[in-house]
Design a protein around this motif. Structure first.
Motif, PDB file in Angstrom:
ATOM      1  N   ASP A  61     -36.773 -42.752 -63.930  1.00 46.41           N
ATOM      2  CA  ASP A  61     -35.536 -43.848 -64.079  1.00 46.41           C
ATOM      3  C   ASP A  61     -35.086 -44.064 -65.363  1.00 46.41           C
ATOM      4  N   ASN A  62     -36.592 -44.310 -66.171  1.00 40.16           N
ATOM      5  CA  ASN A  62     -35.914 -45.086 -67.431  1.00 40.16           C
ATOM      6  C   ASN A  62     -34.837 -44.196 -68.600  1.00 40.16           C
ATOM      7  N   GLU A  63     -35.793 -42.773 -68.177  1.00 36.78           N
ATOM      8  CA  GLU A  63     -35.411 -42.297 -69.400  1.00 36.78           C
ATOM      9  C   GLU A  63     -34.617 -41.147 -69.216  1.00 36.78           C
ATOM     10  N   TYR A  64     -34.255 -40.041 -68.150  1.00 35.72           N
ATOM     11  CA  TYR A  64     -33.658 -39.442 -67.472  1.00 35.72           C
ATOM     12  C   TYR A  64     -32.296 -40.452 -67.452  1.00 35.72           C
ATOM     13  N   VAL A  65     -30.634 -39.870 -67.183  1.00 31.39           N
ATOM     14  CA  VAL A  65     -29.985 -39.537 -66.181  1.00 31.39           C
ATOM     15  C   VAL A  65     -29.558 -38.318 -65.546  1.00 31.39           C
ATOM     16  N   VAL A  66     -30.118 -38.954 -64.261  1.00 29.73           N
ATOM     17  CA  VAL A  66     -30.159 -37.707 -62.807  1.00 29.73           C
ATOM     18  C   VAL A  66     -28.879 -38.087 -62.214  1.00 29.73           C
ATOM     19  N   GLU A  67     -29.431 -37.526 -60.671  1.00 31.21           N
ATOM     20  CA  GLU A  67     -28.503 -38.288 -59.473  1.00 31.21           C
ATOM     21  C   GLU A  67     -27.343 -38.710 -59.211  1.00 31.21           C
ATOM     22  N   GLY A  68     -26.428 -39.552 -59.153  1.00 32.36           N
ATOM     23  CA  GLY A  68     -25.561 -40.681 -58.726  1.00 32.36           C
ATOM     24  C   GLY A  68     -24.942 -40.860 -59.942  1.00 32.36           C
ATOM     25  N   GLN A  69     -25.575 -41.424 -61.075  1.00 39.11           N
ATOM     26  CA  GLN A  69     -25.293 -41.428 -62.640  1.00 39.11           C
ATOM     27  C   GLN A  69     -24.943 -40.757 -63.169  1.00 39.11           C
ATOM     28  N   LEU A  70     -25.373 -39.406 -62.948  1.00 37.03           N
ATOM     29  CA  LEU A  70     -25.413 -38.249 -64.432  1.00 37.03           C
ATOM     30  C   LEU A  70     -23.859 -38.069 -63.095  1.00 37.03           C
ATOM     31  N   ARG A  71     -23.980 -38.272 -62.066  1.00 37.87           N
ATOM     32  CA  ARG A  71     -22.818 -37.415 -61.306  1.00 37.87           C
ATOM     33  C   ARG A  71     -21.755 -38.356 -62.214  1.00 37.87           C
TER      34      ARG A  71
END
Lengths: 127, 94
Positions: A61-71
């Motif tokens: 949640d805090n340090e990686y960009v994944v899922e929806g945010q990355l998309r």
């Protein structure tokens, strides 16, 4: 089955593998995550404790960009290229390969299924 | 492959000088250039360029988003004259 970040339900595989079911997590990040959260990478995902899950989720949640945010990020970068009208943007608009690949043959991933043109030489041979 | 950071962006000196001149005089005419490989740097923002595409000069108003791209990326060198229609000529073999 354990849930991380609400939607993803990695299955009964080893943690290091099941983390990769999250969009944006590959082999490298999966390993890094296990190390940083002090989780045994070979432990089955279903055996993860609440604590471990919380730790993983917090990290993601805090340090990686994944899922929806990355998309979303990806979409935005492409939208930017389209907007400024540079060569790469034009290729995106036309649905052609962006990085200088040949288009005389191949490039089917970008162009989609073949659209056979009637009357064109060589149509018979290709069928 | 990216360019070595040590070298900094490739900017054609003459073009930079021209941009400065425009800045001083407040001239609105586009800057004609053949330097397609020149990187767009922040100094170029808000300037008009006319970039050669091999035949004509393509007009371009530089915005902030374009920084980091090359001038040539905004002046396509190829024209696509649509396929098909009637009497689609033989064309592509094999």
């Amino acid at each position: 089955m354990p849930r991380i970040l609400g939607v993803d339900i990695p299955n009964d595989k080893r943690t290091i593998i099941s983390l990769r079911y999250i969009y944006g997590i590959g082999p490298f990040l999966a390993k890094q995550l296990c190390e940083r959260a002090a989780v045994d990478p070979d432990k089955r995902a279903r055996d993860l404790t609440e604590d471990e899950l919380a730790k993983l989720a917090a990290l993601l949640d805090n340090e990686y960009v994944v899922e929806g945010q990355l998309r979303r990020q990806l979409q935005q970068s492409i939208a930017r290229l389209r907007d400024i009208g540079c060569y790469r943007g034009l290729r995106h608009r036309k649905g052609l390969p962006v990085r200088g690949q040949r288009t005389r043959t191949n490039a089917r991933t970008r162009k989609g299924p073949r659209k056979t043109v009637a009357g064109k030489k060589g149509v018979k041979e290709m069928r | 492959m990216g360019r070595s950071l040590k070298k900094g962006p490739y900017v054609v000196e003459r073009l930079l000088a021209k941009v400065e001149k425009v800045e001083m005089t407040g001239n609105r005419d586009p800057i004609k250039t053949w330097s397609r490989s020149c990187t767009i740097v922040p100094e170029f923002i808000g300037k008009n360029f006319a970039i050669h595409n091999g035949r004509n000069f393509v007009k371009l108003y530089v915005t902030e988003d374009m920084v980091g791209h090359k001038l040539g990326e905004f002046a396509p060198t190829r024209t696509f004259r649509s396929h098909g229609g009637k009497a689609g000529k033989g064309g592509g073999k094999k």
